[in-house]
Design an enzyme around this catalytic site. Structure first.
Site, PDB file in Angstrom:
ATOM      1  N   ASP A   1       0.914  -1.155   0.016  1.00 18.38           N
ATOM      2  CA  ASP A   1      -0.112  -0.248   0.070  1.00 18.38           C
ATOM      3  C   ASP A   1       0.958   1.202   0.018  1.00 18.38           C
ATOM      4  O   ASP A   1       0.709   2.297  -0.537  1.00 18.38           O
ATOM      5  CB  ASP A   1      -0.941  -0.146   1.072  1.00 18.38           C
ATOM      6  CG  ASP A   1      -2.297   0.582   0.968  1.00 18.38           C
ATOM      7  OD1 ASP A   1      -2.846   0.604  -0.121  1.00 18.38           O
ATOM      8  OD2 ASP A   1      -3.009   0.789   1.815  1.00 18.38           O
TER       9      ASP A   1
ATOM     10  N   ASP B   1      -9.183  -1.727   2.753  1.00 14.95           N
ATOM     11  CA  ASP B   1      -8.996  -1.511   3.946  1.00 14.95           C
ATOM     12  C   ASP B   1     -10.140  -1.932   4.765  1.00 14.95           C
ATOM     13  O   ASP B   1      -9.766  -1.411   6.219  1.00 14.95           O
ATOM     14  CB  ASP B   1      -9.099   0.132   3.946  1.00 14.95           C
ATOM     15  CG  ASP B   1      -7.863   0.508   2.854  1.00 14.95           C
ATOM     16  OD1 ASP B   1      -6.896   0.278   2.870  1.00 14.95           O
ATOM     17  OD2 ASP B   1      -8.157   1.508   2.295  1.00 14.95           O
TER      18      ASP B   1
END
Length: 588
Positions: A296, A343
């Protein structure tokens, strides 16, 4: 005289006050974002609960009788759970997941650059997600309706210091604990103080029928020779859920894509994914989150790929939250804050594992050690009976105060048997939720101050993992957490495979027996069904939740129906109790 320069503390407080004033219009948006992220995690984690290895397995006799008698569920605590396969992740997935995700993201990015217009790609991807969207939204809506129904019609409730069990077959609530000497059975189907409301016989019967309504399910069976055999059940809530899924997907793809439908689809995807994936162990889950942590960071800070793809694709792979327009923008066009489903799902599978670990510890502490009576024998560990936690929240709501105290005088049921648990301690689950919320707050704060998109996993991964491992360290359970696994043994895997093959053969024989002509003699029934089972290629059947009655012209004198004549759809007396709310999974 010149005024002294403000000190460091004054500078910090002033900066904090300024940032808070800038953030204040966004506070409702951020609260909406946090609540929306927690909803699928909390619901999906609880829906993934199943019998832990620290609880006793159901006896073969009970499992067979439960499979043969679908409607024989007078004792709600003994209801069979719906079993589904949960995909267990391995340490190899920790290396492959970031690699595959990076390749997919890079492919979408360069494809967008080559096409220059994302309209066609959006249509293709929306068609792909529409298939899964129907089932995911259907399951989410069905479970929400089940939970809402169980709140109105719980299986247990307390009234005037007495604990009542609802017996659907008898259409009465029976006192089992507390002030049972001065209490009597209650005929009202309503729980708690609502049971005092006077009801007419017609309304009372209607409410009892409505209470049993979710359990009146249609059974769908399909058999494909040597390929597949399956059976599923669908009830009124499932039908409403399926219609909601179809309408949502149709409107999203054919009419408009408002943010709330995007979020509904995202909730459905996240809710389903949390019931289908498990890290298997805390070590594997930590390794996967650690690898995605660096993934990420790289694709947000060092490449424009993730931000470009997220803004270009209009597909339900994110949660969207309307935000007030910026005063610096001339057109005041509506904008949205976004949170990717990754997420939510990726930390969510670790949070779900923490909840199942709490359930494992709950039954582990209830085990009993039986000492050997003869020399040479080993001690025996007696595992406690497992009670399904589906629908227990509504029972807890109607039987406990807001501070968690029982509303009846005794925790022992009539006859000396203890009550089935209403809930269990959720230490690790709550700790991981606190870490997740702190990670979200850190993400939003940094994004607001630096005005740049942030990789949420940069803050969520340390928040979730540190909360879990620190909690285990403080409680002295690091070794127990490290050794915990949800992987089933090879023996159970092979047994399940044999059971599936047996069920497939049985379903094939049932389908063959259904196609026997009414005119054939009963003596040739077994021979004909066996012969037809070898020729069966494809069969599909629908079984009603009630018995089919014959018209009076073909009924026998004793009230039963003859073998011939047309059949009418007529419901018999409704039996059984409500289907438990949550769906259950078993790790493969």
């Amino acid at each position: 005289m010149a005024e002294p320069e403000p000190g460091l503390v004054a500078h910090i407080l002033g900066r904090a006050a300024y940032e808070f004033s800038q953030m204040q219009p966004m506070l409702p948006v951020y609260l909406h974002l946090i609540a929306s992220a927690l909803f699928p995690i909390y619901a999906g984690a609880h829906a993934s609960l199943s019998r832990p290895s620290s609880a006793a397995k159901p006896s073969e006799k009970k499992r067979k009788s439960g499979a043969d008698n679908d409607n024989d569920d007078d004792d709600e605590d003994e209801e069979e759970e719906e079993e589904r396969i949960m995909e267990g992740l391995s340490p190899t997935d920790a290396l492959l997941m970031p690699l595959f995700a990076g390749c997919a993201l890079a492919s979408l990015y360069f494809l967008l650059k080559w096409m220059k217009d994302a309209a066609l790609l959006n249509k293709i991807l929306n068609g792909y997600f529409a298939i899964f969207g129907v089932f995911s939204v259907s399951r989410l809506v069905t479970d929400v309706l089940d939970i809402g129904h169980s709140i109105i019609f719980p299986r247990r409730y307390a009234l005037d210091g007495t604990l009542y069990h609802v017996k659907a077959r008898d259409q009465a609530s029976v006192p089992v604990a507390g002030n049972i000497k001065s209490a009597s059975a209650i005929a009202s189907p309503l729980p708690g103080f609502l049971a005092r409301i006077p009801l007419s016989n017609g309304i009372r019967k209607m409410l009892w029928a409505d209470r049993a309504m979710p359990n009146n399910k249609w059974t769908l069976r399909i058999y494909i020779h040597r390929l597949a055999a399956g059976r599923t059940k669908i009830g009124p809530h499932g039908i409403v859920g399926l219609l909601a899924g179809l309408i949502t997907v149709a409107y999203f793809n054919l009419v408009d894509k408002p943010w709330y439908l995007t979020n509904l689809l995202g909730f459905g995807f996240s809710y389903g994914a949390l019931q289908l994936m498990s890290p298997t162990t805390f070590a594997t889950g930590s390794l996967i989150l650690g690898a995605l942590f660096f993934y990420d960071i790289y694709f947000v800070f060092y490449t424009p790929m993730m931000v470009t793809v997220a803004k270009s694709l209009d597909v339900p792979i994110k949660l969207m939250f309307p935000r007030p327009p910026s005063p610096n923008e001339a057109n005041n066009a509506p904008t949205h804050a976004m949170l990717g489903l990754g997420d939510v799902v990726l930390p969510g599978i670790m949070i779900g594992l923490a909840l199942r670990f709490d359930l494992y510890l709950f039954y582990l502490r209830r085990q009993k050690l039986i000492s050997a009576t003869k020399e040479g024998e080993s001690d025996i560990v007696e595992k406690p009976h497992y009670y399904s936690l589906a629908g227990r929240w509504s029972d807890h709501f109607w039987t406990h105060s807001f501070v968690g105290r029982p509303l009846w005088l005794s925790a022992q049921a009539h006859g000396g048997e203890s009550e089935a648990p209403f809930t269990f301690p959720k230490v690790y689950f709550q700790a991981s939720l606190v870490g997740y919320v702190l990670g979200l707050l850190a993400t939003l704060g940094v994004m607001m101050i630096w005005n740049h998109a942030q990789p949420a996993l940069l803050y969520l991964v340390p928040g979730v993992l540190s909360s879990l491992w620190l909690t285990a360290w403080v409680r002295g359970e690091l070794h127990l957490m490290w050794e915990f696994t949800e992987d089933v043994g090879e023996e159970e895997k092979s047994k399940k495979k044999v059971d599936d093959e047996t069920a497939k053969d049985t379903l094939g024989r049932e389908s063959a027996r259904k196609v026997v002509d009414d005119g054939e003699h009963s003596d040739n029934f077994e021979r004909s069904s066996s012969h037809r089972s070898e020729r069966e290629v494809l069969s599909f059947s629908i079984e009603a939740p009630w018995k089919l009655r014959q018209p009076p012209s073909v009924q026998k004198s004793d009230g039963t129906c003859s073998e011939s004549g047309d059949q009418n759809w007529a419901p018999s007396k409704i039996v059984g109790d409500i289907e438990p709310a949550g769906k259950r999974v078993r790790l493969n």
